[in-house]
Design a protein around this motif. Sequence first.
Motif, mmCIF file in Angstrom:
data_model
loop_
_atom_site.group_PDB
_atom_site.id
_atom_site.type_symbol
_atom_site.label_atom_id
_atom_site.label_comp_id
_atom_site.label_asym_id
_atom_site.label_seq_id
_atom_site.Cartn_x
_atom_site.Cartn_y
_atom_site.Cartn_z
ATOM 1 N N MET A 69 124.831 63.938 64.540
ATOM 2 C CA MET A 69 123.735 63.093 64.435
ATOM 3 C C MET A 69 124.048 61.699 65.452
ATOM 4 N N VAL A 70 123.429 61.676 66.617
ATOM 5 C CA VAL A 70 123.491 60.760 67.414
ATOM 6 C C VAL A 70 122.600 59.766 67.134
ATOM 7 N N ILE A 71 122.938 58.465 67.179
ATOM 8 C CA ILE A 71 122.330 57.100 66.786
ATOM 9 C C ILE A 71 122.248 56.604 68.307
ATOM 10 N N ASP A 72 121.310 56.794 69.054
ATOM 11 C CA ASP A 72 121.188 56.190 70.470
ATOM 12 C C ASP A 72 121.381 54.604 70.341
ATOM 13 N N GLY A 73 122.501 54.061 71.239
ATOM 14 C CA GLY A 73 122.584 52.673 71.388
ATOM 15 C C GLY A 73 123.262 51.669 70.275
ATOM 16 N N LEU A 74 123.887 52.608 69.234
ATOM 17 C CA LEU A 74 124.296 51.959 68.226
ATOM 18 C C LEU A 74 125.795 51.331 68.660
ATOM 19 N N PRO A 75 125.918 49.934 68.517
ATOM 20 C CA PRO A 75 127.445 49.777 68.682
ATOM 21 C C PRO A 75 128.203 49.768 67.509
ATOM 22 N N ALA A 76 129.615 50.278 67.885
ATOM 23 C CA ALA A 76 130.304 50.401 66.675
ATOM 24 C C ALA A 76 130.522 49.359 65.632
ATOM 25 N N GLU A 77 130.524 48.128 66.200
ATOM 26 C CA GLU A 77 130.760 47.039 65.395
ATOM 27 C C GLU A 77 129.665 46.705 64.419
ATOM 28 N N PHE A 78 128.567 47.156 64.560
ATOM 29 C CA PHE A 78 127.441 47.211 63.636
ATOM 30 C C PHE A 78 127.810 47.970 62.270
ATOM 31 N N VAL A 79 128.829 48.812 62.585
ATOM 32 C CA VAL A 79 129.167 49.787 61.360
ATOM 33 C C VAL A 79 130.603 49.368 60.853
ATOM 34 N N LEU A 80 131.433 49.194 61.801
ATOM 35 C CA LEU A 80 132.754 49.171 61.688
ATOM 36 C C LEU A 80 133.514 47.566 61.598
ATOM 37 N N GLY A 81 132.586 46.882 62.352
ATOM 38 C CA GLY A 81 133.184 45.393 62.475
ATOM 39 C C GLY A 81 133.912 45.311 63.896
ATOM 40 N N LYS A 82 134.619 44.132 63.944
ATOM 41 C CA LYS A 82 135.276 44.028 65.326
ATOM 42 C C LYS A 82 136.439 42.906 64.989
ATOM 43 N N ASP A 83 137.490 43.159 65.607
ATOM 44 C CA ASP A 83 139.010 42.564 65.574
ATOM 45 C C ASP A 83 139.134 42.399 64.078
ATOM 46 N N GLY A 84 139.227 43.348 63.490
ATOM 47 C CA GLY A 84 139.614 43.288 61.992
ATOM 48 C C GLY A 84 138.582 42.763 60.971
ATOM 49 N N GLN A 85 137.560 42.295 61.597
ATOM 50 C CA GLN A 85 136.436 41.749 60.590
ATOM 51 C C GLN A 85 135.448 42.639 60.327
ATOM 52 N N PRO A 86 134.724 42.631 59.040
ATOM 53 C CA PRO A 86 133.764 43.345 58.996
ATOM 54 C C PRO A 86 132.521 43.257 59.565
ATOM 55 N N PRO A 87 131.789 44.041 59.241
ATOM 56 C CA PRO A 87 130.328 43.691 60.316
ATOM 57 C C PRO A 87 129.607 42.696 59.632
ATOM 58 N N ARG A 88 128.714 42.219 60.330
ATOM 59 C CA ARG A 88 127.838 41.166 59.735
ATOM 60 C C ARG A 88 127.183 41.496 58.516
ATOM 61 N N GLU A 89 126.943 40.513 57.710
ATOM 62 C CA GLU A 89 126.688 40.858 56.258
ATOM 63 C C GLU A 89 125.194 41.434 56.433
ATOM 64 N N ASP A 90 124.372 41.239 57.167
ATOM 65 C CA ASP A 90 123.097 41.757 57.043
ATOM 66 C C ASP A 90 123.039 43.225 57.576
ATOM 67 N N PHE A 91 123.900 43.356 58.413
ATOM 68 C CA PHE A 91 124.113 45.061 58.919
ATOM 69 C C PHE A 91 124.960 45.575 57.734
ATOM 70 N N ARG A 92 125.872 45.078 57.372
ATOM 71 C CA ARG A 92 126.790 45.880 56.122
ATOM 72 C C ARG A 92 125.736 46.055 54.958
ATOM 73 N N GLU A 93 124.787 45.218 54.721
ATOM 74 C CA GLU A 93 124.092 45.733 53.498
ATOM 75 C C GLU A 93 122.898 46.383 53.963
ATOM 76 N N ALA A 94 122.735 46.511 55.064
ATOM 77 C CA ALA A 94 121.656 47.575 55.609
ATOM 78 C C ALA A 94 122.117 48.784 55.415
ATOM 79 N N MET A 95 123.286 49.109 55.466
ATOM 80 C CA MET A 95 123.917 50.559 55.305
ATOM 81 C C MET A 95 124.856 50.700 54.239
ATOM 82 N N PRO A 96 124.488 50.792 52.914
ATOM 83 C CA PRO A 96 125.454 50.690 51.725
ATOM 84 C C PRO A 96 126.072 51.886 51.578
ATOM 85 N N TYR A 97 125.389 53.121 51.739
ATOM 86 C CA TYR A 97 125.888 54.520 51.632
ATOM 87 C C TYR A 97 127.102 54.550 52.617
#
Length: 505
Positions: free
Chosen positions: A88-116
Amino acid sequence: MKLSIIITVIISAVILQIIGLSLFIFGFFPVKPALSGVSGPESFYYDDGGGSDSVANHTRASMPPHLLKSLYQELSGIHPSFERLILMVIDGLPAEFVLGKDGQPPREDFREAMPYTQALLSNGMATGYHAKAAPPTVTMPRLKAMVSGAIGGFLDVAFNFHTQAMLDDNLLGQFFRIGWKMVMLGDETWLKLFPGLFTRHDGVSSFYVKDTVQVDQNVSRHLENELNRDDWNLLILHYLGLDHVGHIGGRNSILMAPKLKEMDEVVKMIHLSTIQTRDNDQGKTLLVVVSDHGMTENGNHGGSSYEETDSLALFVGLKNDLSDYAASSCDSIYQVDIAPTLALLFGVPIPKNNVGVLISEAFDLLTDDKQLRVLELNSWQLLRLIQAQLPGLSCRNLPSHDGFTDGLASTTVECSGSMEKMLCCLYMNAINLHSSWKSKSLSRSKSRDDYSCTVAAYHQFLKTAKTCWLTCFWDCGNGHIISNIIRPHDLHEYRGSTWREPTPL
């Protein structure tokens, strides 16, 4: 007299311009050194260049796909971990939207948008990586990197707008040769790269960026039907909507969170379907969610900034013992590492021009001897690739594929000097430790430290070979000295049984 001087000056100026233009063209648009042909049975044993490739190619050409698949399994000694693959290729998706950055979780609205998806990560049912993409960060060369493990050049930017069939060795070609049936839904770039390989397909254009809705609905409308079918081995889904959202409104577009929610629903549908398929004894399916590149704040891409090269690689279905979020999602890999990992998981040869290094966690369920075997296969492939560019790299008197001699030492030596000596030394360190571990396995005197040191030695060779390829062949031409010295104690820089690269390339 003055006329001759003027002519001389003009000629000199023209020559200088030609030299300058040549340096620019070959420096900015370098010609990638590549091996012709495709990997075959010879990939599963060490060949010192004695010409077995032609025999192997003849064998492959005359063998039916199902027998070739069995031959690969017999030669590798490893049963494929999965029967089917969903990419499954999600074109243009930055990894930090899903995994966060520098040990911090993703932005709250992005994290809540992908609960599963977040639940899969937190439960250890998915493992996510920041997969560094090489520039140019546009779709076509990034897809080629993921399926071949090879790095293209900036000239691929031009080819991105006029995609031609991919001729280099790649995973789809390898899958096709063992009889896989493949289906593609989404970006028509796949159809241009691999014409005639797909049993079914429905391609959409990527250039109408105003469309953020229909372009993804055209993919998802087929999904339920395809998941209920058992006549394919590889299903490719390439969603373009998120990339289009970025181009329209940037990373902070009000459309971004809803689009992430839509992608999360797709991941949920696929994952629940793969569980049902497994429970019905229809074979194990691996879901790999990737992005081809990231995007800048204003939604553009193509360059080499962190935001543009931060792509995602998410493996759903690899069992592991990681339970906390940070441990399962903070590691970094390179986008080219996806190709050798998938090749070894599904029992096909690693593409010939691959420069990637397998992702160790993907093989955690294998026994120790099998894990060392996949490292050995990756090392042989990279060694062959570099030998083609370095005639002096012969590493003579290497053991044959039948096994290692019992008398090899279990210690390592310091490696330094010329590139050829460095690489051969690191390789010999790894195979000597591997040989010693095999010998101790027979006598039941092996230890966990012996295994971990062998893993570390293989990774040190793979890391150095990869660095050598990228810096010496790609950036600088045929250099001859690697500046750092690899010492035996460097081989102990590991965490548990999984090697962690101490420094990024």
